[in-house]
Enzyme design. Structure first.
Site, mmCIF file in Angstrom:
data_model
loop_
_atom_site.group_PDB
_atom_site.id
_atom_site.type_symbol
_atom_site.label_atom_id
_atom_site.label_comp_id
_atom_site.label_asym_id
_atom_site.label_seq_id
_atom_site.Cartn_x
_atom_site.Cartn_y
_atom_site.Cartn_z
ATOM 1 N N ALA A 1 26.681 83.296 -26.748
ATOM 2 C CA ALA A 1 25.979 83.045 -25.494
ATOM 3 C C ALA A 1 27.012 82.738 -24.423
ATOM 4 O O ALA A 1 28.202 82.579 -24.701
ATOM 5 C CB ALA A 1 25.000 81.881 -25.646
ATOM 6 N N ASN B 1 26.490 80.761 -17.866
ATOM 7 C CA ASN B 1 26.345 80.989 -16.433
ATOM 8 C C ASN B 1 25.443 79.907 -15.833
ATOM 9 O O ASN B 1 24.399 79.580 -16.400
ATOM 10 C CB ASN B 1 25.710 82.357 -16.171
ATOM 11 C CG ASN B 1 26.376 83.463 -16.952
ATOM 12 O OD1 ASN B 1 27.586 83.629 -16.910
ATOM 13 N ND2 ASN B 1 25.581 84.211 -17.696
ATOM 14 N N HIS C 1 24.365 73.976 -26.986
ATOM 15 C CA HIS C 1 25.771 74.144 -26.590
ATOM 16 C C HIS C 1 25.859 74.643 -25.147
ATOM 17 O O HIS C 1 26.596 74.080 -24.323
ATOM 18 C CB HIS C 1 26.435 75.134 -27.549
ATOM 19 C CG HIS C 1 27.864 75.443 -27.252
ATOM 20 N ND1 HIS C 1 28.910 75.002 -28.024
ATOM 21 C CD2 HIS C 1 28.443 76.175 -26.251
ATOM 22 C CE1 HIS C 1 30.053 75.436 -27.521
ATOM 23 N NE2 HIS C 1 29.789 76.156 -26.441
ATOM 24 N N GLU C 2 25.090 75.688 -24.833
ATOM 25 C CA GLU C 2 25.144 76.239 -23.480
ATOM 26 C C GLU C 2 24.570 75.261 -22.464
ATOM 27 O O GLU C 2 25.063 75.168 -21.330
ATOM 28 C CB GLU C 2 24.391 77.572 -23.417
ATOM 29 C CG GLU C 2 24.876 78.621 -24.403
ATOM 30 C CD GLU C 2 26.380 78.810 -24.393
ATOM 31 O OE1 GLU C 2 26.984 78.832 -23.303
ATOM 32 O OE2 GLU C 2 26.965 78.950 -25.487
ATOM 33 N N HIS D 1 27.068 72.755 -21.319
ATOM 34 C CA HIS D 1 28.025 73.302 -20.356
ATOM 35 C C HIS D 1 27.550 73.142 -18.910
ATOM 36 O O HIS D 1 28.373 73.187 -17.986
ATOM 37 C CB HIS D 1 28.251 74.792 -20.622
ATOM 38 C CG HIS D 1 29.305 75.090 -21.638
ATOM 39 N ND1 HIS D 1 30.570 74.552 -21.590
ATOM 40 C CD2 HIS D 1 29.288 75.901 -22.736
ATOM 41 C CE1 HIS D 1 31.286 75.019 -22.598
ATOM 42 N NE2 HIS D 1 30.533 75.830 -23.315
ATOM 43 N N GLU E 1 35.012 73.978 -24.346
ATOM 44 C CA GLU E 1 34.266 74.433 -25.519
ATOM 45 C C GLU E 1 34.129 73.350 -26.585
ATOM 46 O O GLU E 1 33.083 73.229 -27.221
ATOM 47 C CB GLU E 1 34.934 75.678 -26.114
ATOM 48 C CG GLU E 1 34.929 76.879 -25.194
ATOM 49 C CD GLU E 1 33.525 77.312 -24.773
ATOM 50 O OE1 GLU E 1 32.536 76.905 -25.421
ATOM 51 O OE2 GLU E 1 33.415 78.052 -23.791
#
Length: 864
Positions: free
Chosen positions: A276, A279, A309-310, A313, A332
């Site tokens: 993934a 953005n 996880h995304e 971010h 990461e």
């Protein structure tokens, strides 16, 4: 330096000259040029116009743009020479002050998952586009200053076919018909300040499941979920959105900062190279995460972890972004740690599997393996340029980094750690930062000096090994207990570890912890006086509770206890650590491969963690086929297959264990299994409750192809049954697996000499090419592989335009590991030493050769 590359020094120099204020970008997907005339290649190219608003000190610099050509350029309304565009850069000479640079370019759609990827679904002919810009591929779509510290606001306008779905980073959008009859215009509102690699465009005939998530301070925000029309029946949007909502609740509370963007759309897209991409407000996932056939609970848990996880971010990476890619690991590693931390909080409230058990069973094993390769590197690597960055999306950046952060949390305390994170996010919101900024906040919140932690854990590579060393009295009590720490000769750093010592004993309740403590160890040998006089129990487990990152060794008596009683080890995390220790001992030729297979065979029936079940079967298969001497291999393989078949027979009908065992059996089985698998395809003797659905059918077909029991007509018939992109990809892989000279020649030609092979189809071909039991037909490709390396290294033919992912896939999967012997490895070493190789070629060859060397050592050890 390759003109596509960008060095850290260049980026620093440019940041001393220009500062980005914002972008206005028009992406014209109408198939027309700026004058409205049809493009010569409307399915291969598109037009973009980028206006960069920036300030300058007056020194010369450049904008980045990878394009087929420039139609026009102007600075502050004054025309510039389009032909000045050279080596993917457009030079700028602007006096000190504020300026606007506009560049109109002809750009190219990607089929490699980099830039603006274009995909036509064979199921229905519908078109799907999505952007993937990390590390530095936004310049394939619009002119920009392509480095993470050049943040700016971003306003996107898109011209696309009427009826398409078009989304970007901003929730604010107006849609108007025109400028052509069949074209509409989407105008998106400005974003907050974000880096170019976080900008996004998703466009096409997407199915949209509309919905919202609730934020702590902003109320409900848009949270739509997109996928291809042919995949919408597999879109379990409610579960995806539930996981997302729970992640919002945890992160907003833990991070102490509201969600920073105006929406949170998630798109599941085809042929995606990674799992993934984060953005800002417009996340993309590979659409393999939409399960069109039955999968185990572990697959859903893994997808949940990727979603979280995304989402992490959005704060750590998007709200606060690294200044340069030196801190890629932090970006990461933090999201990797945070996703498991978040899952742990969700499990505590709603139930489920402890995510740290799955982490130990899979992700951490990845980190250990990566850290023992000759290409290992520090967690905080020296990222001198983009070529270096590309090599570091690996198990060290993700798994080792997350393990180290977990150690840091244990060192400073969770409350102090989160307090430091909150202060860091608030101090650097919508800006850029470096590792030192986070460490400063953590030192303030915890009162701990982290300088030695940084040096030994982040800036030195390699993994330590810890083992118990002790003496016993006649009653089995310790008279001495030391922990011995070692390191490789190449990377001799000995670290401070916070770890648990668990003493486990066989009781009526099973193999349970009856004694132990947490300690800090230093240097080569640390005496643990507190254990003197205590019983040694039946199993001694270092790193109990998995606090640190270190390879663990089991003493002979503990290993014997495990082999006989691992199924009675009650604590799933302790069991995961024992599995990991045994696998690492096998890979290091300290435990014979056949003994590892025996251990797995004894414990598999009682293992409840589905991630562990799948990993153990995969590792036992590797131990059998790669780490066992050929003279012993068939006997060990027969034993493993017998174990899997027996467990499958006894598995609960329709259960996850049944499916995991089925998948494992199809991967391990040899020629004797052909009648059984062929029968399953025809509905004969299928285990009760097992659904031989389309994905399982393809696994069986690929296995039959590998065993020489599926010819072209057989594969073509299955492809006719599954007229989807996945069917085409799987068929290509099955054809590559067939052990005939003609099949291998055809597959090799497609993989090495045919441009335009679809991204996921290419991966399927190369990953099925080399197989056990095919040594004779694969022998010619050892020499051909070196010729391929020559061509790739010289960037000749199709490799001139090939993306990093395709190059890496070719070099990794086509490596002739099945036929490489000592003589060929020596030939490879001489070949490498006599040439100047690109960083990618050198890295992959070193890693693959190391894997073969390891296999040869383990095979020799299996004879002892």
């Amino acid at each position: 330096m390759n003109p596509v590359n960008i060095s850290r020094d260049e980026a620093r120099t440019r940041s001393g000259i220009v500062r980005t204020l914002g972008y206005r970008v028009v992406v014209d997907l109408s198939g027309r040029d700026p004058q409205g005339n049809p493009l010569a290649d409307p399915t291969g190219t598109f037009v973009s116009s980028s206006t960069i608003h920036f300030t300058s000190t007056g020194e010369p610099t450049h904008a980045d743009l990878i394009a087929d050509g420039v139609y026009a350029a102007e600075l502050d309304g004054v025309p510039l020479d389009p032909a000045a565009h050279h080596d993917h850069r457009y030079p700028i000479e602007a006096p000190a002050g504020e300026h606007q640079l506009t560049i109109v370019a002809l750009c190219r759609y990607s089929h490699s998952g980099e830039g603006l990827h274009r995909f036509v679904d064979p199921a229905d002919g519908k078109v799907y586009l999505y952007s993937q810009f990390e590390i530095a591929d936004a310049r394939r779509v619009y002119a920009n200053f392509e480095q993470p510290d050049q943040k700016g606001t971003f306003q996107l306008q898109v011209l696309a076919p009427t009826g398409w779905t078009v989304i970007s980073n901003s929730a604010e959008v107006t849609v108007a018909q025109g400028p052509y009859d069949d074209i509409s215009t989407w105008q998106f509102g400005p974003t907050p300040r974000i880096s170019t690699y976080l900008t996004a465009l998703v466009a096409g005939d997407y199915h949209v499941d509309e919905g919202t998530v609730r934020t702590r301070e902003g109320g409900d925000i848009q949270a739509n979920i997109l996928c291809r029309q042919s995949m919408k029946e597999f879109l379990d949007a409610d579960r995806i959105r539930t996981t997302t909502q729970r992640g919002f609740e945890v992160y907003e509370a833990e991070f102490g900062h509201p969600y920073p963007f105006s929406k949170y759309d998630q798109s599941f897209v085809p042929e995606f190279n990674a799992g993934a991409m984060e953005n800002a407000g417009c996340v993309t996932h590979r659409d393999d995460y939409l399960f069109r056939s039955k999968v185990t609970a572990a697959a859903y848990d893994a997808r949940d972890n990727t979603i979280l996880h995304e989402l992490a971010h959005m704060w750590f990476g998007d709200l606060v972004t690294m200044t340069w890619w030196d801190d890629l690991w932090l970006n990461e590693s933090f999201a990797e740690w945070a996703s498991h931390h978040c899952q742990e909080k969700i499990v505590a409230r709603y139930g489920g599997v402890n995510p740290w058990v799955s982490f130990a069973n899979q992700r951490k094993t990845w980190g250990y393996a990566q850290d023992q390769l000759p290409t290992t590197h520090p967690i905080a690597a020296d990222m001198v340029d983009l070529a270096t960055v590309e090599q570091n999306f690996d198990g060290i950046t993700y798994a080792k980094g997350a393990s180290t952060l977990k150690q840091l949390v244990a060192f400073v305390g969770e409350d102090a750690f989160l307090a430091g994170v909150r202060a860091y996010l608030n101090a650097n919101a919508f800006g850029n930062s470096q590792l030192s900024d986070l460490l400063d906040q953590l030192q303030r919140s915890s009162g701990r000096d982290l300088s030695s932690f940084t040096e030994t854990w982040l800036r030195t590579p390699g993994v330590n090994t810890v083992r118990p060393d002790f003496d016993l009295d006649e009653n089995g009590a310790f008279t001495r207990f030391d922990i011995v720490q070692s390191a490789s000769a190449q990377f001799p750093t000995l670290r401070t570890h916070r770890l648990g010592i668990g003493i486990y004993s066989l009781t009526d309740e099973g193999l349970v912890r009856t004694d132990g403590l947490d300690v800090d160890i230093f240097g080569e040998r640390t005496p643990i006086a507190a254990l003197v006089g205590h019983s040694r129990g039946d199993l001694i487990l270092l790193n109990d509770a998995d606090l640190t990152y270190a390879k663990v060794r089991l003493d002979p008596a503990s290993l014997a206890t495990l082999t006989a009683h691992i199924g009675q080890l009650v604590d799933p995390l302790a069991r995961a650590l024992c599995w990991g220790a045994a696998w690492d001992m096998c890979r290091d030729a300290e435990l014979r491969a056949q003994d590892y297979v025996t251990l797995v065979s004894h414990g598999l029936a009682s293992e409840q963690d589905l991630t562990a079940v799948s990993s153990l079967i995969r590792q036992a298969t590797a131990a059998t086929l790669n780490y066992t001497d050929p003279s012993l291999r068939e006997e060990v393989r027969t034993g493993l297959i017998s174990t899997l078949a027996t467990l499958l027979r006894d598995a609960e009908p329709g259960s996850d264990h049944q499916l995991a065992l089925t998948n494992g059996l199809t991967g391990a089985i040899g020629i004797q299994g052909v009648p059984l698998l062929a029968g399953w395809l025809n509905g004969e003797e299928v285990p009760e409750g097992l659904d031989v659905d389309q994905d399982l059918r393809w696994r069986i077909v690929s296995t039959l192809a590998r065993l020489g029991a599926a010819d072209e007509s057989f594969i073509a018939a299955e492809q006719e049954r599954d007229k989807t992109s996945s069917g085409a990809e799987q068929a290509a892989g099955a054809r590559a697996a067939v052990p005939t000279a003609q099949a291998k020649e055809t597959a090799w030609k497609r993989a090495t000499d045919e441009a335009g092979v679809p991204n996921e189809t290419y991966r399927s071909i190369v990953s099925h090419f080399n197989n056990p039991d095919q040594e004779e037909v694969l022998k010619p490709y050892a020499a051909k592989y070196l010729q391929l390396c020559e061509v790739i290294n010289a960037e000749q033919g199709q490799w001139r335009e090939a993306g990093h992912a395709q190059v890496q896939n070719a070099l990794q999967w086509l490596f002739p590991g099945e036929v490489a012997d000592r003589a060929w490895l020596d030939e490879l070493s001489g070949w490498m030493s006599s040439r100047t190789l690109s960083s990618t070629v050198r890295r992959v060859l070193l890693e693959q050769a190391d894997g073969t060397e390891r296999a040869l050592r383990c095979q020799a050890f299996s004879l002892k």
